[in-house]
Design an enzyme around this catalytic site. Structure first.
Site, PDB file in Angstrom:
ATOM      1  N   LYS A 174       0.837  -1.208   0.000  1.00 50.58           N
ATOM      2  CA  LYS A 174       0.000   0.000   0.000  1.00 50.58           C
ATOM      3  C   LYS A 174       0.871   1.257   0.000  1.00 50.58           C
ATOM      4  O   LYS A 174       0.624   2.201  -0.769  1.00 50.58           O
ATOM      5  CB  LYS A 174      -0.928  -0.009   1.214  1.00 50.58           C
ATOM      6  CG  LYS A 174      -2.005  -1.070   1.139  1.00 50.58           C
ATOM      7  CD  LYS A 174      -2.789  -1.149   2.446  1.00 50.58           C
ATOM      8  CE  LYS A 174      -3.830  -2.242   2.421  1.00 50.58           C
ATOM      9  NZ  LYS A 174      -4.601  -2.304   3.690  1.00 50.58           N
ATOM     10  N   SER A 225      -0.743   0.658   6.000  1.00 52.59           N
ATOM     11  CA  SER A 225      -0.973  -0.199   7.158  1.00 52.59           C
ATOM     12  C   SER A 225      -1.960  -1.299   6.791  1.00 52.59           C
ATOM     13  O   SER A 225      -2.785  -1.122   5.885  1.00 52.59           O
ATOM     14  CB  SER A 225      -1.517   0.627   8.329  1.00 52.59           C
ATOM     15  OG  SER A 225      -1.629  -0.169   9.500  1.00 52.59           O
ATOM     16  N   ASP A 226      -1.858  -2.405   7.480  1.00 51.80           N
ATOM     17  CA  ASP A 226      -2.815  -3.486   7.285  1.00 51.80           C
ATOM     18  C   ASP A 226      -2.913  -4.287   8.574  1.00 51.80           C
ATOM     19  O   ASP A 226      -1.942  -4.389   9.330  1.00 51.80           O
ATOM     20  CB  ASP A 226      -2.404  -4.412   6.139  1.00 51.80           C
ATOM     21  CG  ASP A 226      -3.569  -5.280   5.696  1.00 51.80           C
ATOM     22  OD1 ASP A 226      -4.460  -4.747   4.999  1.00 51.80           O
ATOM     23  OD2 ASP A 226      -3.615  -6.464   6.063  1.00 51.80           O
ATOM     24  N   GLN A 227      -4.096  -4.835   8.802  1.00 57.93           N
ATOM     25  CA  GLN A 227      -4.321  -5.634  10.002  1.00 57.93           C
ATOM     26  C   GLN A 227      -4.954  -6.969   9.612  1.00 57.93           C
ATOM     27  O   GLN A 227      -5.879  -7.014   8.808  1.00 57.93           O
ATOM     28  CB  GLN A 227      -5.252  -4.909  10.964  1.00 57.93           C
ATOM     29  CG  GLN A 227      -5.486  -5.680  12.263  1.00 57.93           C
ATOM     30  CD  GLN A 227      -6.399  -4.918  13.196  1.00 57.93           C
ATOM     31  OE1 GLN A 227      -7.590  -4.839  12.983  1.00 57.93           O
ATOM     32  NE2 GLN A 227      -5.810  -4.344  14.233  1.00 57.93           N
TER      33      GLN A 227
END
Length: 193
Positions: free
Chosen positions: A53, A69-71
């Protein structure tokens, strides 16, 4: 002169968290395919997507400092994504009741012009209470967390689903580990205070 700051995310939760830093920033959709690769662990998936991203948006805005960011919710090594609807959210919460899982929240900061690139991951251990089907249904109808990894919003009513949260970066569970983000922004040359 400070470089422009861009959040490579359309998540309203990440936007709200980044606003806490009182820095001007723009939001740009990264347009990255979030499909897990075969055999990819939740941690690897979160890290890969955060970097993808940030790099995707940095390629379009090379002079900017870009945050990606990623979760991914990690249930015994299985990635649990955003449920998308009531039925999938019900199934996720039924699987998690009475169990501990890890929310892997990765963050990346990239600047194309300076060549800066850094990433880190926060791991948040969350213990869910033993939930009845009725409690799960009542929660989902009240909060509709269908756009949240793991089907629960700890910053809202979802806190009532939990027995414990263990983290060294309290905003990580909401979707952006701000302590780590601040560290990387300083390293990228962004003045925070």
């Amino acid at each position: 002169m400070q470089r422009p700051l861009i959040l490579a995310s359309t998540s309203p939760y990440r936007r709200e968290l980044l606003q806490r830093l009182r820095l001007p920033f723009d939001v740009v959709s990264p347009e990255v395919d979030e499909t897990p690769l075969p055999g990819e662990t939740p941690q690897s998936l979160a890290q890969r997507l955060a970097l993808a991203k940030a790099h995707a948006v940095a390629a379009r805005f090379p002079d900017a400092v870009v945050i990606g960011s990623d979760q991914v919710a990690d249930l015994d090594g299985e990635p649990l994504g955003k449920p998308g609807d009531h039925a999938r959210a019900t199934t996720q919460l039924q699987r998690m009741r009475g169990r501990a899982l890890i929310f892997q929240t990765a963050v990346a900061v990239v600047c194309g012009a300076s060549g800066f690139s850094s990433h880190d991951i926060a791991r948040v251990r969350v213990v869910f209470r033993p939930l009845s089907d009725e409690a799960i249904d009542a929660y989902l109808r009240a909060e509709t967390p269908y756009d949240c990894a793991g089907s629960a919003k700890s910053e809202g009513l979802g806190i009532a689903l939990l027995d414990a949260i263990d983290s060294d970066d309290p905003t990580a569970l909401v979707g952006l580990p701000l302590i780590r983000t601040c560290r990387m922004l300083r390293a990228a040359g962004v003045t925070l205070l």
